[in-house]
Scaffold this active site. Structure first.
Site, PDB file in Angstrom:
ATOM      1  N   GLU A  34       0.826  -1.215   0.000  1.00 13.77           N
ATOM      2  CA  GLU A  34       0.000   0.000   0.000  1.00 13.77           C
ATOM      3  C   GLU A  34       0.861   1.266   0.000  1.00 13.77           C
ATOM      4  O   GLU A  34       0.666   2.173   0.793  1.00 13.77           O
ATOM      5  CB  GLU A  34      -0.992   0.011   1.176  1.00 13.77           C
ATOM      6  CG  GLU A  34      -2.217  -0.852   0.918  1.00 13.77           C
ATOM      7  CD  GLU A  34      -3.455  -0.360   1.654  1.00 13.77           C
ATOM      8  OE1 GLU A  34      -4.180   0.480   1.078  1.00 13.77           O
ATOM      9  OE2 GLU A  34      -3.697  -0.811   2.786  1.00 13.77           O
ATOM     10  N   TYR A 113       0.285  -7.925  -1.857  1.00 16.85           N
ATOM     11  CA  TYR A 113      -0.803  -7.223  -1.181  1.00 16.85           C
ATOM     12  C   TYR A 113      -2.106  -7.845  -1.687  1.00 16.85           C
ATOM     13  O   TYR A 113      -2.613  -7.496  -2.747  1.00 16.85           O
ATOM     14  CB  TYR A 113      -0.739  -5.722  -1.481  1.00 16.85           C
ATOM     15  CG  TYR A 113      -1.907  -4.934  -0.942  1.00 16.85           C
ATOM     16  CD1 TYR A 113      -2.381  -5.136   0.353  1.00 16.85           C
ATOM     17  CD2 TYR A 113      -2.545  -3.980  -1.730  1.00 16.85           C
ATOM     18  CE1 TYR A 113      -3.457  -4.421   0.842  1.00 16.85           C
ATOM     19  CE2 TYR A 113      -3.618  -3.247  -1.248  1.00 16.85           C
ATOM     20  CZ  TYR A 113      -4.067  -3.473   0.035  1.00 16.85           C
ATOM     21  OH  TYR A 113      -5.135  -2.761   0.513  1.00 16.85           O
ATOM     22  N   ASP A 154       0.743  -8.469   3.087  1.00 15.07           N
ATOM     23  CA  ASP A 154      -0.575  -8.307   3.705  1.00 15.07           C
ATOM     24  C   ASP A 154      -1.516  -9.253   2.975  1.00 15.07           C
ATOM     25  O   ASP A 154      -1.853  -9.021   1.821  1.00 15.07           O
ATOM     26  CB  ASP A 154      -1.016  -6.850   3.564  1.00 15.07           C
ATOM     27  CG  ASP A 154      -2.434  -6.629   4.079  1.00 15.07           C
ATOM     28  OD1 ASP A 154      -3.060  -7.591   4.567  1.00 15.07           O
ATOM     29  OD2 ASP A 154      -2.912  -5.477   3.989  1.00 15.07           O
ATOM     30  N   ASN A 156      -4.586 -10.146   4.128  1.00 14.66           N
ATOM     31  CA  ASN A 156      -5.991  -9.859   4.425  1.00 14.66           C
ATOM     32  C   ASN A 156      -6.779 -11.120   4.759  1.00 14.66           C
ATOM     33  O   ASN A 156      -7.970 -11.226   4.418  1.00 14.66           O
ATOM     34  CB  ASN A 156      -6.643  -9.090   3.268  1.00 14.66           C
ATOM     35  CG  ASN A 156      -6.407  -7.595   3.370  1.00 14.66           C
ATOM     36  OD1 ASN A 156      -6.531  -7.007   4.444  1.00 14.66           O
ATOM     37  ND2 ASN A 156      -6.056  -6.964   2.265  1.00 14.66           N
ATOM     38  N   ASP A 254      -2.043   1.437   9.921  1.00 17.76           N
ATOM     39  CA  ASP A 254      -2.886   0.541  10.739  1.00 17.76           C
ATOM     40  C   ASP A 254      -2.265  -0.859  10.859  1.00 17.76           C
ATOM     41  O   ASP A 254      -2.774  -1.679  11.625  1.00 17.76           O
ATOM     42  CB  ASP A 254      -4.330   0.485  10.214  1.00 17.76           C
ATOM     43  CG  ASP A 254      -4.454   0.368   8.711  1.00 17.76           C
ATOM     44  OD1 ASP A 254      -3.427   0.454   8.005  1.00 17.76           O
ATOM     45  OD2 ASP A 254      -5.589   0.197   8.239  1.00 17.76           O
TER      46      ASP A 254
END
Length: 281
Positions: A34, A113, A154, A156, A254
């Site tokens: 990101e 990602y 990441d 998710n 975050d």
DNA sequence: ATGGCAGAAGCATTCTGA
């Protein structure tokens, strides 16, 4: 050899925090997600001044990945280059810049990602599952070539309910659904291991905390950032830690960085002698 | 059931994320 992954949620907003973290930790490889910036606007110099080389694959506003490494990356590939196990044409995955891979110090570094997926009934969820299926075929290709793989980023996805602060509340939902976990396991296919779970079997360890509802202060997080390594590398794995401190920064990402220590100083020939000498999960 | 917080784009507010 310290190898780290961090979803920084904008390279430009987080730049000074990333540089501070590098100065504290001194990683050999740092994979970012990101970055949210086009390649010609990526701030290369602050990393190059510290002796790193940078490979970027970004886009405007969304997504974007980068590999920052002391040893210059070779054989850099941006995006998927085949998608043999997917019903979908690879073209639908080219717009979103979510994967960059390279060879560094004998390792195939793969930085991902994974799409968030929104909700289970959305088009974005189907895209997430298809993307993961394409990643599985990408990993199949790497395995055929006998690569020593380090797949991180990441994802998710919380791999198990141990990886969610309130599994009952989120059971079956986005990042916790059976479909996503099946798709992730189809990527791993038992050939890759979750570095973090070699050392920590208990719940209560998170890599992401929602910006909302004081989630970090209340320690209501998820473990969705992962470093998966080839089984052949497991005897070289010395540690895996989530550094949650940057999440306490002013204007933080975050996500927190996750890092492994691989001892690759020895003669690499014994990788193959150690093929079956991996930790039990 | 909804929004809550944050970043980018761009200048008011929407889109997206997880």
């Amino acid at each position: 050899m310290l190898i780290a992954t961090w979803n920084v949620n904008s390279i430009r907003t987080r730049l000074s925090q990333i540089i501070d973290w590098i100065n504290q930790v001194n990683p050999d490889i740092l994979c970012l997600q990101e970055t949210k910036v086009m390649d010609d606007s990526f701030p290369l110099e602050p990393f190059e001044i510290l002796g790193y080389s940078v490979e970027v694959y970004g886009q405007k506003s969304y997504n974007g990945v980068a590999i920052i490494s002391k040893i210059k990356a070779e054989n850099i590939k941006k995006g998927f280059y085949s998608c043999t196990d997917s019903d979908h044409n690879i073209d639908i995955f080219q717009e979103q810049k979510r994967l960059i891979s390279a060879d560094i110090n004998g390792l195939k570094i793969i930085n991902v990602y994974v799409p968030n997926g929104s909700t289970l009934v959305s088009d974005k969820f189907a895209y997430k599952i298809n993307w993961l299926n394409c990643l599985a075929s990408f990993l199949d290709e790497q395995q055929k070539k006998g690569e020593l793989i380090c797949l991180m980023g990441d994802f998710n996805i919380a791999p198990t309910n141990l990886d969610i602060h309130d599994p009952k509340k989120y059971e079956g939902g986005i990042m916790a659904s059976e479909m996503e976990r099946d798709a992730l396991n189809n990527v791993l296919k038992g050939r890759l291991i979750d570095s973090f779970r070699i050392f920590e079997k208990n719940t209560g360890h998170w890599s992401w905390w929602d910006y909302r509802n004081n989630a970090y202060e209340l320690n209501k997080g998820w473990r969705i950032d992962h470093i998966y390594i080839s089984k052949k590398l497991s005897s070289k794995l010395k540690s895996c830690v989530i550094d949650s401190l940057p999440r306490a920064n002013l204007r933080p990402s975050d996500h927190a960085p996750v890092m492994i220590d691989l001892s690759l100083n020895d003669n690499n020939e014994d990788f193959f002698e150690d093929e079956d000498n991996f930790f039990e999960i």
